[in-house]
Design a protein around this motif. Structure first.
Motif, short mmCIF file in Angstrom:
data_model
loop_
_atom_site.label_atom_id
_atom_site.label_comp_id
_atom_site.label_asym_id
_atom_site.label_seq_id
_atom_site.Cartn_x
_atom_site.Cartn_y
_atom_site.Cartn_z
N LEU A 160 44.04 60.33 38.25
CA LEU A 160 45.09 60.45 39.26
C LEU A 160 45.72 59.14 39.55
CD1 LEU A 160 43.56 62.41 42.07
CD2 LEU A 160 45.34 63.33 40.80
N SER A 161 45.17 58.02 39.46
CA SER A 161 45.93 56.94 39.79
C SER A 161 45.12 55.63 39.06
CB SER A 161 46.21 56.56 41.29
OG SER A 161 44.98 56.41 41.69
N ALA A 162 45.67 54.54 38.89
CA ALA A 162 45.17 53.27 38.39
C ALA A 162 45.84 52.12 39.09
CB ALA A 162 45.58 53.26 36.93
N GLY A 163 44.82 51.26 39.44
CA GLY A 163 45.06 50.19 40.29
C GLY A 163 45.70 49.18 39.31
N ARG A 164 46.41 48.24 39.83
CA ARG A 164 47.19 47.22 39.24
C ARG A 164 45.95 45.87 39.46
NH1 ARG A 164 52.06 46.33 37.34
NH2 ARG A 164 52.71 48.24 38.12
N PRO A 165 45.59 45.45 38.25
CA PRO A 165 44.77 44.10 38.14
C PRO A 165 45.41 42.75 38.90
CG PRO A 165 45.42 44.66 36.08
CD PRO A 165 46.04 45.63 36.53
N SER A 166 44.47 42.25 39.46
CA SER A 166 44.96 40.90 39.70
C SER A 166 44.25 39.81 39.32
CB SER A 166 45.13 40.64 41.46
OG SER A 166 45.46 39.31 41.73
N ALA A 167 44.58 39.32 38.08
CA ALA A 167 43.80 38.42 37.31
C ALA A 167 44.40 37.11 37.33
CB ALA A 167 43.36 38.95 36.01
N THR A 168 43.55 35.94 37.44
CA THR A 168 44.17 34.70 37.23
C THR A 168 43.63 34.05 35.71
OG1 THR A 168 43.61 34.21 39.52
CG2 THR A 168 43.98 32.27 37.98
N LEU A 169 44.58 33.99 34.95
CA LEU A 169 44.48 33.73 33.45
C LEU A 169 44.12 32.11 33.10
CD1 LEU A 169 47.67 35.79 32.41
CD2 LEU A 169 45.20 36.71 32.46
N THR A 170 43.22 31.99 32.21
CA THR A 170 43.21 30.84 31.77
C THR A 170 44.48 30.31 30.59
OG1 THR A 170 41.88 31.37 29.75
CG2 THR A 170 40.58 30.93 31.85
N PRO A 171 44.70 29.31 30.33
CA PRO A 171 45.63 29.06 29.26
C PRO A 171 45.43 29.49 28.10
CG PRO A 171 45.34 26.89 30.25
CD PRO A 171 44.18 28.04 30.80
N ALA A 172 44.06 29.76 27.59
CA ALA A 172 43.65 30.68 26.37
C ALA A 172 44.17 32.18 26.50
CB ALA A 172 42.28 30.65 25.97
N ALA A 173 44.17 32.61 27.52
CA ALA A 173 44.37 34.06 27.87
C ALA A 173 46.26 34.11 28.02
CB ALA A 173 44.07 34.56 29.36
N VAL A 210 36.05 32.58 29.39
CA VAL A 210 36.89 32.05 28.58
C VAL A 210 38.57 32.65 28.90
CG1 VAL A 210 37.66 32.50 26.19
CG2 VAL A 210 35.42 32.29 26.93
N TYR A 211 38.49 33.72 29.31
CA TYR A 211 40.24 33.96 29.53
C TYR A 211 40.52 34.26 31.12
CZ TYR A 211 40.43 35.06 24.57
OH TYR A 211 40.45 34.95 23.29
N TYR A 212 39.48 34.35 32.00
CA TYR A 212 39.82 34.40 33.34
C TYR A 212 39.09 33.68 34.36
CZ TYR A 212 41.41 38.55 30.88
OH TYR A 212 41.87 39.41 29.81
N VAL A 213 40.08 32.76 34.96
CA VAL A 213 39.36 31.98 35.94
C VAL A 213 38.20 32.44 37.05
CG1 VAL A 213 40.04 30.21 37.84
CG2 VAL A 213 41.51 30.58 35.99
N GLU A 214 38.35 33.63 37.39
CA GLU A 214 37.53 34.33 38.22
C GLU A 214 37.36 35.93 37.70
OE1 GLU A 214 40.07 34.86 42.11
OE2 GLU A 214 38.68 33.36 41.96
N PRO A 215 36.11 36.38 38.13
CA PRO A 215 36.20 37.95 37.89
C PRO A 215 37.10 38.62 38.28
CG PRO A 215 34.01 37.11 38.45
CD PRO A 215 34.96 36.00 38.86
N PHE A 216 37.86 39.79 37.63
CA PHE A 216 38.83 40.49 38.32
C PHE A 216 38.48 42.13 37.88
CE2 PHE A 216 41.23 42.57 34.72
CZ PHE A 216 40.49 41.72 33.60
N SER A 217 39.02 42.83 38.89
CA SER A 217 38.63 44.23 38.84
C SER A 217 39.81 45.20 38.55
CB SER A 217 37.86 44.69 40.02
OG SER A 217 38.82 44.58 41.19
N MET A 218 39.65 46.26 37.94
CA MET A 218 40.53 47.53 37.88
C MET A 218 39.71 48.77 38.49
SD MET A 218 42.01 46.32 34.08
CE MET A 218 43.37 47.61 33.97
#
Lengths: 223, 147
Positions: free
Chosen positions: A36-49, A188-196
């Motif tokens: 039905l719907s999907a949330g927008r992730p809020s991720a803090t990326l590392t430079p590698a990401a 490696v790619y995200y400063v902290e865990p993120f959810s979707m």
């Protein structure tokens, strides 16, 4: 049977049989689901990401052009095709139409996830999973995934994942709705865990064979 | 813990963007949704398959040269499930395809509608319309495709 009737039936069966109420609520997880719907992730990326996302070219890099499901998040979050969840005594079975992904997740509190079988036997890059219940919610942990992408569409298009990525999926049903949250942990790619997060509707649709065919008319000669 | 998780899930379900217009790889990311136009040409191949269907058309350009267009369409399963009349799409016919062009690749697009030689139009209503029809318990209908 509609969701209310089904839930009532399961509840009454649980009452008559003396089963705990939590089991009746868990049974609500079973069914065929459509997004039905999907949330927008809020991720803090590392430079590698950031570098990996900048390099991502969908019509070249999307694994589905090679008939490979990119990731668990991608398979769960694809909007169109339905998927079915079934509870067994010792495992959860999840059949996705997309890419014919057939997932088998043991429900074994003694099993270390690193020692669990591949969550999809013929797609080792999707990792190893083990499940458990927290109240009426199903929680699945997954590790040992392949280097690749968390998602290949939407707001997380081209988000990378390393082999150290850890998935924690939470499934909670409420009548004819299913709520899924996926927590991604990958330093490696995200400063902290993120959810979707995703919301699904219980549907009466058949999960069809996907029979993925590598595109004969691919884009390679046009890139 | 469980209650907190529920709040997170509800926020995601109620307040955030949907992906109704997105397919396997992102249609909106790959194709310019604001640049819809028509091409007319001979259908040389129709690949009805997953994960992407494709139409191949030979289009005669103004200078007389022929360009081979590759037009992506929905998955086989989606097109069938949404009742698109695929039997009427015939290789060898001259079609007008309304499409959105690739952002990166020349002569590549994503189909929105097909106009057949008899003037009739075939559309995929798209996932959003399909889902809304399911929610409302009615037949799927569409005037304009939404993906």
């Amino acid at each position: 049977m509609d969701g209310t009737g089904r839930r009532t039936g399961v509840f009454l069966a649980g009452f008559v049989l003396g089963l705990p109420l939590a089991w009746a609520e868990r049974a609500d997880l079973e069914g065929t689901w459509l997004q039905l719907s999907a949330g927008r992730p809020s991720a803090t990326l590392t430079p590698a990401a950031e570098e990996a996302i900048a390099d991502y070219v969908p019509l070249r890099d999307d694994p589905d052009l090679r008939c490979l499901p990119p990731s668990l998040t991608n398979v769960i979050g694809i909007p169109d095709p339905p998927w079915e969840l079934r509870l067994r005594d010792d495992r959860v079975e999840i059949d996705f139409e997309y890419m014919d992904v057939r997932r088998r997740v043991p429900l074994d509190p003694e099993l270390n996830v690193a020692d669990a079988p591949y969550t999809v036997e013929d797609h080792p890059h999707l990792g190893r999973s083990v499940g458990r219940f927290e109240g009426e919610a199903l929680v699945i942990d997954t590790v040992d995934v392949g280097q690749g992408y968390v998602d290949t569409r939407g707001p997380a298009e081209g988000f990378p994942q390393s082999p150290g990525m850890r998935y924690e999926e939470h499934y909670r049903a409420d009548g004819d709705r299913l709520y899924v949250e996926i927590i991604h942990t990958d330093p490696v790619y995200y400063v902290e865990p993120f959810s979707m997060s995703f919301e699904f509707l219980r549907v009466d649709l058949e999960v069809l064979e996907f029979d993925c065919q590598i595109d004969a008319a691919n884009y390679d000669d046009r890139l | 813990m469980l209650r907190a998780t529920n709040h997170i899930l509800l926020a995601g379900a109620l307040g955030l963007a949907t992906q109704a217009g997105l397919a396997h790889h992102s249609v909106s990311g790959n194709f310019d949704q604001d640049a819809r136009h028509d091409i007319t040409g001979t259908l040389t191949a129709f690949h009805l398959r997953n994960p992407h269907s494709h139409l191949e058309l030979d289009v005669v350009e103004e200078d007389g040269s022929v360009s081979r267009w590759l037009v992506e369409w929905g998955t086989r399963n989606d097109l069938i499930r949404r009742g698109v009349d695929l039997d009427r799409v015939k290789v060898g016919d001259e079609l007008t395809v309304t499409l959105v062009p690739s952002r990166r690749l020349e002569h590549v697009g994503y189909a929105r509608a097909l106009t057949l030689p008899d003037g009739s139009v075939i559309r995929d209503c798209g996932f959003r319309a399909f889902r809304e029809a399911l929610l409302e318990g009615r037949e799927l209908e569409c005037e304009e495709p939404d993906r």
